[in-house]
Design a protein around this motif. Sequence first.
Motif, PDB file in Angstrom:
ATOM      1  N   PHE A  20       0.830  -1.212   0.000  1.00  0.00           N
ATOM      2  CA  PHE A  20       0.000   0.000   0.000  1.00  0.00           C
ATOM      3  C   PHE A  20       0.861   1.257   0.000  1.00  0.00           C
ATOM      4  O   PHE A  20       1.875   1.324   0.686  1.00  0.00           O
ATOM      5  CB  PHE A  20      -0.911   0.028   1.228  1.00  0.00           C
ATOM      6  N   LEU A  25      -4.064   4.503   0.748  1.00  0.00           N
ATOM      7  CA  LEU A  25      -4.640   4.570   2.104  1.00  0.00           C
ATOM      8  C   LEU A  25      -5.617   5.726   2.240  1.00  0.00           C
ATOM      9  O   LEU A  25      -6.692   5.580   2.839  1.00  0.00           O
ATOM     10  CB  LEU A  25      -3.531   4.690   3.156  1.00  0.00           C
ATOM     11  N   ASN A  29      -9.462   4.944   3.171  1.00  0.00           N
ATOM     12  CA  ASN A  29     -10.116   5.419   4.390  1.00  0.00           C
ATOM     13  C   ASN A  29     -11.387   6.202   4.062  1.00  0.00           C
ATOM     14  O   ASN A  29     -12.410   6.076   4.737  1.00  0.00           O
ATOM     15  CB  ASN A  29      -9.144   6.287   5.204  1.00  0.00           C
ATOM     16  N   THR A 152      -4.712  -6.920   6.330  1.00  0.00           N
ATOM     17  CA  THR A 152      -6.014  -6.298   6.573  1.00  0.00           C
ATOM     18  C   THR A 152      -6.129  -5.793   8.008  1.00  0.00           C
ATOM     19  O   THR A 152      -6.873  -4.850   8.276  1.00  0.00           O
ATOM     20  CB  THR A 152      -7.188  -7.247   6.237  1.00  0.00           C
ATOM     21  N   LEU A 155      -4.673  -2.394   7.826  1.00  0.00           N
ATOM     22  CA  LEU A 155      -5.604  -1.433   7.220  1.00  0.00           C
ATOM     23  C   LEU A 155      -6.648  -0.955   8.226  1.00  0.00           C
ATOM     24  O   LEU A 155      -6.992   0.230   8.282  1.00  0.00           O
ATOM     25  CB  LEU A 155      -6.319  -2.058   6.014  1.00  0.00           C
ATOM     26  N   TYR A 159      -7.092   2.797   9.649  1.00  0.00           N
ATOM     27  CA  TYR A 159      -8.395   3.465   9.527  1.00  0.00           C
ATOM     28  C   TYR A 159      -8.854   3.985  10.886  1.00  0.00           C
ATOM     29  O   TYR A 159      -9.359   5.118  10.995  1.00  0.00           O
ATOM     30  CB  TYR A 159      -9.443   2.514   8.934  1.00  0.00           C
ATOM     31  N   THR A 315     -13.738  -2.099   6.926  1.00  0.00           N
ATOM     32  CA  THR A 315     -12.589  -1.973   6.006  1.00  0.00           C
ATOM     33  C   THR A 315     -12.522  -3.182   5.076  1.00  0.00           C
ATOM     34  O   THR A 315     -12.111  -3.053   3.922  1.00  0.00           O
ATOM     35  CB  THR A 315     -11.252  -1.848   6.781  1.00  0.00           C
ATOM     36  N   LEU A 319     -12.432  -3.225   1.122  1.00  0.00           N
ATOM     37  CA  LEU A 319     -11.386  -3.918   0.372  1.00  0.00           C
ATOM     38  C   LEU A 319     -11.979  -4.806  -0.722  1.00  0.00           C
ATOM     39  O   LEU A 319     -11.470  -4.866  -1.842  1.00  0.00           O
ATOM     40  CB  LEU A 319     -10.563  -4.772   1.344  1.00  0.00           C
TER      41      LEU A 319
END
Lengths: 335, 335, 335
Positions: A20, A25, A29, A152, A155, A159, A315, A319
């Motif tokens: 990423f 990102l 978000n 994940t 992520l 977030y 999230t 994804l």
Amino acid sequence: MRNKHLNIVRPKHILSASQFDRPFLDYFNQLTTTIRRFDKTKEGLMYLQSLLCHKRAMLYFTQPSTRTFLSFQSASQIVGMKTSEIRDTSTSSERKGETIDDSLRTFSSYVDIIIMRSPVRGLCDHIASILDQTDRPVPIINAGSGPDEHPTQALLDIYTLDRSFKNIGGIEGKTICMVGDLKRGRTVRSLSRLLTLYPGTKILFASPEAFKIEDDLRTMLRTKKVEFIETTEFKDAIASADAIYMTRIQDEYDVSGESKAVDYSNFCLKESHLKILKDHCVIMHPLPRRDELDSKIDNDPRAKYWRQERNGMWTRVALMTVLMDVDRNIMLPEL
Amino acid sequence: MRNKHLNIVRPKHILSASQFDRPFLDYFNQLTTTIRRFDKTKEGLMYLQSLLCHKRAMLYFTQPSTRTFLSFQSASQIVGMKTSEIRDTSTSSERKGETIDDSLRTFSSYVDIIIMRSPVRGLCDHIASILDQTDRPVPIINAGSGPDEHPTQALLDIYTLDRSFKNIGGIEGKTICMVGDLKRGRTVRSLSRLLTLYPGTKILFASPEAFKIEDDLRTMLRTKKVEFIETTEFKDAIASADAIYMTRIQDEYDVSGESKAVDYSNFCLKESHLKILKDHCVIMHPLPRRDELDSKIDNDPRAKYWRQERNGMWTRVALMTVLMDVDRNIMLPEL
Amino acid sequence: MRNKHLNIVRPKHILSASQFDRPFLDYFNQLTTTIRRFDKTKEGLMYLQSLLCHKRAMLYFTQPSTRTFLSFQSASQIVGMKTSEIRDTSTSSERKGETIDDSLRTFSSYVDIIIMRSPVRGLCDHIASILDQTDRPVPIINAGSGPDEHPTQALLDIYTLDRSFKNIGGIEGKTICMVGDLKRGRTVRSLSRLLTLYPGTKILFASPEAFKIEDDLRTMLRTKKVEFIETTEFKDAIASADAIYMTRIQDEYDVSGESKAVDYSNFCLKESHLKILKDHCVIMHPLPRRDELDSKIDNDPRAKYWRQERNGMWTRVALMTVLMDVDRNIMLPEL
């Protein structure tokens, strides 16, 4: 164009937190926050289900995990995907002598995306490269593989930080304190990597001597010129933090019970610590927890770990829409 | 009338490959091909889901099987059916002393179709006859029962042959070479039975002496006047074949490890054999495979086993539409 | 107002049979009957699915149960809810040292209702009270917990009695004979409690001496002034009954095989007894059965246990619509 971020590089698979970049990102978000608004009405939820209602997802979870499994399963249901699952290889064709390559290729015959959690290091990357050579190169999501990657989780952690800091300037420049078993916690490794994308961020690693971060992480942070401090002084560290990321002892990776020899008692967040934390401090934990995080803290407004967990589901919804190329139907819904 | 085949005799249950006649197979293959076209668009897939979205299917799989289970589960999802499953009788009421008859009658209370795979010979037939005497005679599909029948595997094999030969005159008159453990492979038995419905077809059975076909199959083929040859000369057999059907050693049926004593090495298809095969030769395998089928062959255009596997899902979709009486909505969609 | 019963007190959770009053039961039975009419057409079933198609249900069944699990899963599917399940705590975060409180709070993050069956007495009540203190107080349904409560079984039993007696004056004033292991059968306890809401009902408890009802039930019935008789004379009891409720020996609760010492043979309903039963007698059994209920009775028109089982699914559908507050869309559908 209403949304410049739609020009991000779209990933084919999700294999590592290192894939990423910052534009991704930022877009991601924003996408997640937009999606969560659909949760407020039946119509919104039905719209989300309509996005991928013609698709099927495989949850291949041969490493035990309730939380991540349910989070992905719920996320699949939210976007309308039907799911099938492999939890246990003992009922599978692998017992009949099939290779893991053939097993996964079989699954790819039936479904449109495969979400994998396996104790085997590197398996997700291997399967992704195998499938890319076939005529059904379905996307793979690494949902945690052995001791290395859990992209994940990173992520959802980013977030949660991003949302928590949205009114005080965002993640950049903040001090994040990670606590606990920093040697073996893959979430610490993945999150640290993403934090390097936010200039000015400072990381405090507070852990017992035996659980300090490993050299690879140290080298990575130095290369990226991220300021970090390693300490065994828990109280000092949490007092200066904008966010505290607690972790539990990862004793499932013990070779011979070595965790029992480590005194963890000074790395537990208790109710009595609340008064020394900053007012805006964000308390996080990837869960499950043991006694390193006192449940009496749950009702403090700074405790964000339950919200963090629910953010995990959203999230993952986001994804899937990105991987299946329907995110633009959320950011730019048809008129 | 746009489609004469809609006059076929509709089966109530799917219990044995011997219940199909040639008009059924011709209609069924045409139906499957039509259904696969719906896979090309979201609208098509949504139409398929609308056919049986008000129905529920039970997957009763007490014999381990990943491939067939997932194929049926995906097929159920494609036609919109919700699924429930029994994989393990240890969590079931059978532990509380319930008879299998009562257990299956219970399942029939909740669902609209039962798909069964059991190690017990004849169980599907028994349950179908029990349910036929109740006020909820739901259809039963035999998804493989013990060592005897696997009718849906035979249907997908025939479909794969039919499609592969569609530009060279169909299955009739072709030479099919079956290789491997012909003594215990139920797919060999079921497929042979269906091949008797295609005049002029010739079967070559190539196997080690210990794994030759059994007398019942020999008798059946002679009665139906099908030409067949039994041989241990693997190379000669595959060189003259229009289709090669590879199978693995079925050592799960070993009484005392007798498979280990058999030299299988001369019955493995290797890359080096490709040059002696006919240009249009169709290479099939019911999967899972071991070393009897070299993975280096996968990229040869004559290798059809991965497509065959995916055909399995689509033939099962077709079968469900027939059993639930909505196939006419595919062949004669409403205007 | 077309339906006065819409003014019933709406339960937040379903934890115990003792929480229901007579107005609730009357409304609930009427609702269930209305819902079953939707089963007659595809349109009706699609309408039911539309009610909660945006919701997700968790089936937390750590006590083995096929029948109740499938009944609830099917009921969830009928109202359109997506389901996830926990059947076995060995694959769960509890292995990583998580408390049951945290586990259930995690599940509540992902779903909109939790259906629980656990061997732990009182767990449902505990979890309901924990969740009520969070910002996601999802409804809990007790689907059978340890040896104490099974409120949804009691609801389906009452519904079956209500329907069976609808042309002969309803449940009030009838004689209900409960047979078997009355000491440990939680269904007997829950059903007795609900029968106290129907004035004039008389209960005959027919059991071996060793399996007589416990003092708590005796006291409850006396307090409510319900007439009851305890007897070991099986034949006399069933001959005078308007409904016979058979139960099996609950030997899963044996401490040391004590059930084996009990002669149950005189408490088995056989074909030969049919001639002494009243013409309108209703034969029930919560299933699974063993030899206490001869399968030769299944075809007698008075045998209602298979219908009773299917009623279980429909009463659970009704219960979900009440808990999720969409029952008024069934009783007062929008024009």
